[in-house]
Design a protein around this motif. Sequence first.
Motif, PDB file in Angstrom:
ATOM      1  N   UNK A 181     -11.205  -6.735  -6.730  1.00  0.00           N
ATOM      2  CA  UNK A 181     -11.562  -6.256  -8.069  1.00  0.00           C
ATOM      3  C   UNK A 181     -12.305  -4.933  -7.944  1.00  0.00           C
ATOM      4  N   UNK A 182     -12.068  -4.038  -8.884  1.00  0.00           N
ATOM      5  CA  UNK A 182     -12.684  -2.707  -8.882  1.00  0.00           C
ATOM      6  C   UNK A 182     -13.378  -2.511 -10.226  1.00  0.00           C
ATOM      7  N   UNK A 183     -14.678  -2.265 -10.192  1.00  0.00           N
ATOM      8  CA  UNK A 183     -15.470  -2.091 -11.406  1.00  0.00           C
ATOM      9  C   UNK A 183     -16.004  -0.663 -11.485  1.00  0.00           C
ATOM     10  N   UNK A 184     -15.857  -0.051 -12.673  1.00  0.00           N
ATOM     11  CA  UNK A 184     -16.398   1.278 -12.881  1.00  0.00           C
ATOM     12  C   UNK A 184     -15.408   2.396 -12.643  1.00  0.00           C
ATOM     13  N   UNK A 185     -14.151   2.059 -12.411  1.00  0.00           N
ATOM     14  CA  UNK A 185     -13.121   3.073 -12.185  1.00  0.00           C
ATOM     15  C   UNK A 185     -11.797   2.573 -12.767  1.00  0.00           C
ATOM     16  N   UNK A 205      -4.049  -0.332  -6.540  1.00  0.00           N
ATOM     17  CA  UNK A 205      -4.781  -0.546  -7.790  1.00  0.00           C
ATOM     18  C   UNK A 205      -5.344   0.756  -8.370  1.00  0.00           C
ATOM     19  N   UNK A 206      -5.610   1.739  -7.501  1.00  0.00           N
ATOM     20  CA  UNK A 206      -6.225   2.986  -7.974  1.00  0.00           C
ATOM     21  C   UNK A 206      -5.210   4.087  -8.263  1.00  0.00           C
ATOM     22  N   UNK A 207      -3.932   3.805  -8.108  1.00  0.00           N
ATOM     23  CA  UNK A 207      -2.901   4.821  -8.347  1.00  0.00           C
ATOM     24  C   UNK A 207      -1.827   4.278  -9.282  1.00  0.00           C
ATOM     25  N   UNK A 208      -1.224   5.130 -10.119  1.00  0.00           N
ATOM     26  CA  UNK A 208      -0.176   4.674 -11.039  1.00  0.00           C
ATOM     27  C   UNK A 208       1.060   4.195 -10.274  1.00  0.00           C
ATOM     28  N   UNK A 209       1.789   3.279 -10.882  1.00  0.00           N
ATOM     29  CA  UNK A 209       3.027   2.790 -10.280  1.00  0.00           C
ATOM     30  C   UNK A 209       2.783   1.661  -9.304  1.00  0.00           C
ATOM     31  N   UNK A 210       3.877   1.069  -8.857  1.00  0.00           N
ATOM     32  CA  UNK A 210       3.803  -0.039  -7.914  1.00  0.00           C
ATOM     33  C   UNK A 210       4.069   0.488  -6.513  1.00  0.00           C
ATOM     34  N   UNK A 250      -8.161   1.424 -13.159  1.00  0.00           N
ATOM     35  CA  UNK A 250      -7.159   0.843 -12.275  1.00  0.00           C
ATOM     36  C   UNK A 250      -5.824   0.773 -13.007  1.00  0.00           C
ATOM     37  N   UNK A 251      -4.768   0.511 -12.253  1.00  0.00           N
ATOM     38  CA  UNK A 251      -3.415   0.507 -12.804  1.00  0.00           C
ATOM     39  C   UNK A 251      -2.714  -0.806 -12.470  1.00  0.00           C
TER      40      UNK A 251
END
Length: 341
Positions: free
Chosen positions: A51-55, A251-256, A57-58
């Motif tokens: 999990x990423x909090x404060x940024x 999770x931090x970049x668009x697309x799969x 995600x995609x």
Amino acid sequence: MNRRTWTLLTSVVLVVVFGLLGAFVRVPYVALGPGPTYDTLGLDGNVPVISIDGQQTFPTGGHLNMTTVSVTDQLSLFGALGLWVSGRYALAPRELYFPPDKSEQQIEQENTKAFNDSQTTAETAALRYLGYPTKVLAGEIVKGSPADGVLEPGDHLLSANGKPVTDPAALRAALVGTKPGDRAEIRFRHADQPEQVADVQLGANPGGDPQGFLGVAAIERPDVNFDIKISLADVGGPSAGLMFSLAIIDKLTPGELNGGKFVAGTGEISPTGQVGAIGGIPFKMVKAREAGATTFLVPADNCAEAKSQAPEGLQLAKVATLDDATKALEEVRNGQVPASC
């Protein structure tokens, strides 16, 4: 009783004794086999593995599964033989996994620490790959060294001997040409406190190196204002690092990143993105294939072993760096065949 009766009775006693020994006497071996596999993009129970909090995600798709090896201990003779005959397990000397000079609690603590360290390193490698800034912190401090009592683990190292500390190698380079007894200025920041300066007298290197000795291990960590949390219980060891890094990038970049495909893999990772060899790769590949993986990311140094034991239908992708791994996933996403073992 006649001789025949004595012979029969003796045989029965021997069979019973052998049966009891085989069922209850422990052998000095452990059984290695396929362990659980976890989707680093998914959930462990009801909790996201990452999990990423404060940024921002995609959305992600498909799978990026980390793999493990099971270690079965306290085996009886019959139990060990049964697992070995099954063809899914291999036997190894117990002392390799449970050294006699360490308690089980110590071994568990070491495995947990290795796993936690791999998470932190995976975060650093992923964010470094994505271009986020990093900082250099004080890691382990040698007891009784010049740094002991001056620095604390986690202190932000700014400069040493008048030279900026931009990465761990820069700290070592800053002390080149010094000798024991020389003084070095260390600039650092403790927590949120103002910058501090310490004038330290360098000591003698315990390893015999003539260079002056400070006694602190520098570690590189992301310098970001958001949090990454990896939640996975009852897993130890460092071999999940590569897959954690890829999931963070996804999770931090668009697309799969994987094109929605089922990809699994393994590999220890360094803060700079180097992928290291691991153990038990045949068992990891078996479990990955059974779970549905069609591509498996293999550390380059494990390629020979992996190639000779790859399950049918599992495409191997050879990776030596995080760059290699993202390139392999790009090729999978585009329907191409990545560089194999």
